[in-house]
Design an enzyme around this catalytic site. Structure first.
Site, PDB file in Angstrom:
ATOM      1  N   GLU A  26       0.800  -1.293  -0.136  1.00 19.38           N
ATOM      2  CA  GLU A  26       0.154  -0.113   0.106  1.00 19.38           C
ATOM      3  C   GLU A  26       0.601   1.190  -0.044  1.00 19.38           C
ATOM      4  OE1 GLU A  26      -3.533   1.979   2.984  1.00 19.38           O
ATOM      5  OE2 GLU A  26      -2.572   0.005   3.426  1.00 19.38           O
ATOM      6  N   ILE A  27       0.729   2.286  -0.877  1.00 17.53           N
ATOM      7  CA  ILE A  27       1.447   3.252  -0.955  1.00 17.53           C
ATOM      8  C   ILE A  27       0.199   4.379  -0.657  1.00 17.53           C
ATOM      9  CG2 ILE A  27       2.759   5.117  -2.566  1.00 17.53           C
ATOM     10  CD1 ILE A  27       3.660   2.793  -4.110  1.00 17.53           C
TER      11      ILE A  27
END
Length: 137
Positions: free
Chosen positions: A132-133
């Site tokens: 997840e960014i």
């Protein structure tokens, strides 16, 4: 569990360990796609290990089936779910991921981070770990 009078608290994460199928492929992905700095380091027993550095943190890599002791009870490639905060825009990340031919599974979507609201995109590393960014909102 009984209550303790101990007043100490933890202050930050120093490193985490990812068990991976292939060190070389993993290093290339995190270097080229996520822009982390690969580094080899020597441990107390004299052996060399790989890590990925970003900011003042690092991810140590263990090859599946050849993990270092002590290790997680069930170390498996693809069992991690990691969220990284970024200062770049998600639009810039989306363009970069497209150029790297990395599929985005979801996002941008609103989420809840450790310190408040975030907006996130999701992808997978070569081991199947969920990455997840996120940016703070």
């Amino acid at each position: 569990m009984p209550q303790s009078s101990f007043a100490g608290t933890l202050k930050q994460l120093d490193h985490l360990v990812l068990t991976v199928a292939d060190i070389e492929t993993t290093v290339a992905f995190y270097r080229d796609v996520l822009r982390m700095e690969p580094m080899q380091f020597q441990v107390a027993d004299g052996s060399q290990r790989w890590a990925l550095r970003f900011g003042d943190m690092k991810i140590n890599l263990h090859k599946a089936g050849r993990e270092f002791d002590p290790k997680a009870k069930r170390p498996l490639p693809g069992s991690a779910d990691l969220c990284f905060l970024t200062q770049a825009t998600l639009e810039a990340w989306l363009a970069h991921l497209d150029m790297c031919d990395v599929a985005v599974e979801e996002g941008p979507v609103p989420r809840s981070g450790a310190t408040g609201p975030i907006t996130s995109i999701y992808l997978r590393d070569p081991n199947g770990n969920l990455i997840e960014i996120a940016v703070s909102r």
